[in-house]
Design an enzyme around this catalytic site. Structure first.
Site, PDB file in Angstrom:
ATOM      1  N   ASP A  63      -3.085  -4.735   8.009  1.00 46.00           N
ATOM      2  CA  ASP A  63      -3.467  -5.650   6.925  1.00 46.00           C
ATOM      3  C   ASP A  63      -3.226  -7.115   7.277  1.00 46.00           C
ATOM      4  O   ASP A  63      -2.897  -7.921   6.413  1.00 46.00           O
ATOM      5  CB  ASP A  63      -2.718  -5.299   5.619  1.00 46.00           C
ATOM      6  CG  ASP A  63      -2.923  -3.856   5.225  1.00 46.00           C
ATOM      7  OD1 ASP A  63      -4.050  -3.378   5.365  1.00 46.00           O
ATOM      8  OD2 ASP A  63      -1.952  -3.219   4.789  1.00 46.00           O
ATOM      9  N   LYS A  70      -7.364  -8.849  10.180  1.00 50.71           N
ATOM     10  CA  LYS A  70      -8.018  -8.823  11.499  1.00 50.71           C
ATOM     11  C   LYS A  70      -9.535  -8.836  11.364  1.00 50.71           C
ATOM     12  O   LYS A  70     -10.230  -9.375  12.213  1.00 50.71           O
ATOM     13  CB  LYS A  70      -7.593  -7.564  12.276  1.00 50.71           C
ATOM     14  CG  LYS A  70      -6.127  -7.537  12.630  1.00 50.71           C
ATOM     15  CD  LYS A  70      -5.759  -6.276  13.375  1.00 50.71           C
ATOM     16  CE  LYS A  70      -5.859  -5.017  12.546  1.00 50.71           C
ATOM     17  NZ  LYS A  70      -4.963  -4.938  11.389  1.00 50.71           N
ATOM     18  N   ALA A  99      -8.274   2.457   8.030  1.00 48.94           N
ATOM     19  CA  ALA A  99      -8.339   0.996   8.168  1.00 48.94           C
ATOM     20  C   ALA A  99      -9.178   0.404   7.037  1.00 48.94           C
ATOM     21  O   ALA A  99     -10.079   1.049   6.503  1.00 48.94           O
ATOM     22  CB  ALA A  99      -8.971   0.641   9.502  1.00 48.94           C
ATOM     23  N   GLY A 100      -8.870  -0.813   6.700  1.00 54.33           N
ATOM     24  CA  GLY A 100      -9.679  -1.543   5.720  1.00 54.33           C
ATOM     25  C   GLY A 100      -9.834  -2.955   6.218  1.00 54.33           C
ATOM     26  O   GLY A 100      -8.894  -3.734   6.173  1.00 54.33           O
ATOM     27  N   HIS A 101     -10.989  -3.266   6.783  1.00 55.70           N
ATOM     28  CA  HIS A 101     -11.195  -4.601   7.343  1.00 55.70           C
ATOM     29  C   HIS A 101     -12.155  -5.379   6.429  1.00 55.70           C
ATOM     30  O   HIS A 101     -13.215  -4.882   6.077  1.00 55.70           O
ATOM     31  CB  HIS A 101     -11.736  -4.504   8.770  1.00 55.70           C
ATOM     32  CG  HIS A 101     -10.715  -3.960   9.731  1.00 55.70           C
ATOM     33  ND1 HIS A 101     -10.949  -3.780  11.073  1.00 55.70           N
ATOM     34  CD2 HIS A 101      -9.435  -3.564   9.532  1.00 55.70           C
ATOM     35  CE1 HIS A 101      -9.852  -3.300  11.644  1.00 55.70           C
ATOM     36  NE2 HIS A 101      -8.932  -3.154  10.736  1.00 55.70           N
ATOM     37  N   GLN A 119      -5.053  -1.042  12.151  1.00 53.73           N
ATOM     38  CA  GLN A 119      -3.626  -0.963  11.802  1.00 53.73           C
ATOM     39  C   GLN A 119      -2.862  -2.067  12.555  1.00 53.73           C
ATOM     40  O   GLN A 119      -3.411  -3.138  12.737  1.00 53.73           O
ATOM     41  CB  GLN A 119      -3.030   0.425  12.063  1.00 53.73           C
ATOM     42  CG  GLN A 119      -3.530   1.505  11.111  1.00 53.73           C
ATOM     43  CD  GLN A 119      -4.884   2.073  11.503  1.00 53.73           C
ATOM     44  OE1 GLN A 119      -5.094   2.427  12.656  1.00 53.73           O
ATOM     45  NE2 GLN A 119      -5.790   2.186  10.573  1.00 53.73           N
ATOM     46  N   PRO A 171      -0.365  -1.108  -4.223  1.00 49.45           N
ATOM     47  CA  PRO A 171       0.252  -2.432  -4.068  1.00 49.45           C
ATOM     48  C   PRO A 171       0.983  -2.492  -2.734  1.00 49.45           C
ATOM     49  O   PRO A 171       1.665  -1.532  -2.353  1.00 49.45           O
ATOM     50  CB  PRO A 171       1.240  -2.527  -5.233  1.00 49.45           C
ATOM     51  CG  PRO A 171       1.251  -1.216  -5.916  1.00 49.45           C
ATOM     52  CD  PRO A 171       0.180  -0.342  -5.340  1.00 49.45           C
TER      53      PRO A 171
HETATM   54  P1  IMP Z   1      -2.224   7.283   8.001  1.00 48.10           P
HETATM   55  O1  IMP Z   1      -2.763   6.330   9.018  1.00 48.10           O
HETATM   56  O2  IMP Z   1      -3.178   7.516   6.851  1.00 48.10           O
HETATM   57  O3  IMP Z   1      -1.715   8.555   8.601  1.00 48.10           O
HETATM   58  O4  IMP Z   1      -0.933   6.595   7.314  1.00 48.10           O
HETATM   59  C1  IMP Z   1       0.283   6.391   8.038  1.00 48.10           C
HETATM   60  C2  IMP Z   1       0.916   5.058   7.662  1.00 48.10           C
HETATM   61  O5  IMP Z   1       0.113   3.995   8.153  1.00 48.10           O
HETATM   62  C3  IMP Z   1       1.053   4.813   6.156  1.00 48.10           C
HETATM   63  O6  IMP Z   1       2.224   4.046   5.929  1.00 48.10           O
HETATM   64  C4  IMP Z   1      -0.161   3.981   5.828  1.00 48.10           C
HETATM   65  O7  IMP Z   1       0.022   3.196   4.667  1.00 48.10           O
HETATM   66  C5  IMP Z   1      -0.264   3.127   7.076  1.00 48.10           C
HETATM   67  N1  IMP Z   1      -1.621   2.655   7.368  1.00 48.10           N
HETATM   68  C6  IMP Z   1      -2.630   3.363   7.887  1.00 48.10           C
HETATM   69  N2  IMP Z   1      -3.717   2.592   8.050  1.00 48.10           N
HETATM   70  C7  IMP Z   1      -3.362   1.377   7.638  1.00 48.10           C
HETATM   71  C8  IMP Z   1      -4.054   0.122   7.613  1.00 48.10           C
HETATM   72  O8  IMP Z   1      -5.217  -0.008   8.028  1.00 48.10           O
HETATM   73  N3  IMP Z   1      -3.353  -0.926   7.114  1.00 48.10           N
HETATM   74  C9  IMP Z   1      -2.065  -0.815   6.720  1.00 48.10           C
HETATM   75  N4  IMP Z   1      -1.382   0.314   6.743  1.00 48.10           N
HETATM   76  C10 IMP Z   1      -2.025   1.401   7.205  1.00 48.10           C
END
Ligand code: IMP
Length: 430
Positions: A17, A20, A43-45, A229, A309
């Site tokens: 977050d 990027k 991911a959320g870009h 990430q 949040p």
């Molecule tokens: P997963 O990737 O869904 O297995 O989640 C594992 C951990 O990574 C959790 O704490 C998620 O909130 C965090 N996470 C996964 N993808 C992102 C992202 O793109 N941004 C921020 N945190 C992420």
């Protein structure tokens, strides 16, 4: 080896977050190819221009630059349903996207049993859960490592083989769903009907992207690597076990794209002007008070993917220095600097202490990280709106001092400063 200098890698230096997406969109204009190398639709870009905001999960953030080829590398796990929805949502603004998007035949795929097993597992963990995005990312990577039930994108090119395989996998998975978790089974035929249609639609985009990228390097094309990430969520180097399941540091670019690390010229580490984290896990600079709430509201710190949040805290330069060294960064991009406006105080964490004793290194042991207390340095806050600044000298003295202090602690120059979500709200420094 050709075209080293033109190739840039963008990587988050904290827990994701870091905005990027905006930086990738910006630099995509100076590259020919943009490649995602890790993660999936966890991911959320976010990319914003022309008064509109676009949220991306799988398609590389270079999609709006018509001259770029977008590659989803073999290190990514692809949910074909999400991919197709995302293409459909954005193709009006991303001309010829289907012709410009290549999906690696080596990329592993996410199926309904992955998200189902993840939801059951997180529920059963109770307090010990990871707090994942529930997108099936971990189970898909687990299957990849396990090999027996894994399905790669390339298998969509052989539908009859895949139909039989889906039957076998569902049968095996249903054993666990019904006997271990007491949950209803999946219907293999229904799953196949749905996914066979996705397979047809993605088929023209499936390619040997490793061969394509190696050729692009040889032809001197400029390649931009888009990390998802962040380094502290990296499966090997992050705050394990509270991490994601892929190589979210620069280290993932080689296996995740097939392009040797030696071909990458520049590594740009991205940090927010403060630090955030979503999900469970230690976070030494977290502010669990009104200040943390103020940062969350001013920065709209709610997950792009899950809406959760985000936990907010002071900029953690102790952790960032670790990430900077690990990724071998050349320069830094600081994003969301505008969000810090009007805070009653401003601090950065320069070190960690346990029982009053400073730590020499970022801890490898999660139990130590849980006990670490941040050593904070006071900096002067500012009240000015900086969102219209386009040159470093447009910033107030206090904001410039903040940026310079970060450079000093991390030991790398800040080359990009983002002062708002829009493409235009950016300061570039030589
Ligand atoms: P997963 O990737 O869904 O297995 O989640 C594992 C951990 O990574 C959790 O704490 C998620 O909130 C965090 N996470 C996964 N993808 C992102 C992202 O793109 N941004 C921020 N945190 C992420």
């Amino acid at each position: 080896m050709k075209s080293r200098e033109g190739n840039t890698l963008i990587v988050g230096l904290t827990w994701g977050d870091e905005a990027k997406g905006k930086i990738v969109d910006l630099l995509a204009a100076e590259h020919d190819v943009v490649v995602r190398y890790n993660g999936g639709n966890n991911a959320g870009h976010t990319v914003a221009f022309g008064g509109r905001t676009y949220k991306l999960h799988l398609v590389p953030s270079g999609l709006f630059r018509e001259g770029t080829t977008c590659v989803i590398g073999g290190g990514v796990v692809v949910d074909p349903k999400v991919l197709l929805e995302e293409i459909a949502r954005h193709e009006a603004q991303a001309p010829r996207l289907r012709q410009r998007l290549l999906v690696s035949s080596r990329a592993h795929t996410i199926w309904p049993w992955h998200s189902k097993i993840e939801a059951l597992s997180e529920k059963h963990q109770g307090k010990g859960k990871i707090g994942t995005t529930l997108r099936g990312i971990g189970p898909a990577y687990a299957d990849k490592a396990n090999r027996v039930h894994a399905i790669r994108m390339g298998e969509f090119l052989r539908p009859e083989h895949l139909r039989r395989k889906v039957e076998r996998v569902v049968e095996a998975r249903n054993e666990a769903f019904t006997k271990i978790y007491g949950d209803p089974p999946l219907d293999a035929a229904a799953v196949w009907r749905e996914y066979a249609a996705y397979g047809e639609a993605v088929r023209p985009m499936i390619a040997d992207t490793t061969a394509y990228l190696l050729g692009a390097v040889e032809r001197g094309k400029r390649i931009l690597f888009e990390g998802a990430q962040g380094t502290l969520l990296d499966i090997d180097h992050g705050t394990y076990p509270y991490v994601t399941s892929s190589s979210a540091s620069a280290a993932g670019a080689w296996p995740g794209s097939g392009v040797p690390a030696r071909a990458i010229g520049q590594v740009l580490g991205v940090v927010k002007a403060y630090t955030t984290r979503v999900g469970e896990g230690p976070f030494p600079t977290e502010l669990k008070d009104a200040l943390g709430d103020q940062i969350r509201e001013q920065g709209h710190e709610y997950g792009t993917t899950t809406g959760r949040p985000r936990r907010c805290g002071w900029l953690d330069t102790f952790a960032i220095r670790y990430s900077a060294r690990l990724n071998g960064i050349d320069a830094i991009a600081i994003t969301l600097l505008d969000v810090l406006r009007g805070l009653p105080q401003l601090k950065v964490c320069t070190a960690y202490a346990v029982d009053g004793k400073p730590l020499a290194e970022f801890p490898d042991d999660p139990a130590v990280l849980e006990q670490a207390r941040p050593v904070l340095e006071d900096l002067e806050p500012w009240t000015e709106d900086i969102s219209a600044a386009r040159k470093f000298t447009d910033l107030p003295r206090t904001a410039r001092a903040y940026v310079k202090r970060v450079e000093e602690i991390i030991g790398a120059p800040v080359r990009v400063i983002s002062v708002g979500p829009d493409r235009e709200q950016t300061i570039r420094r030589p």
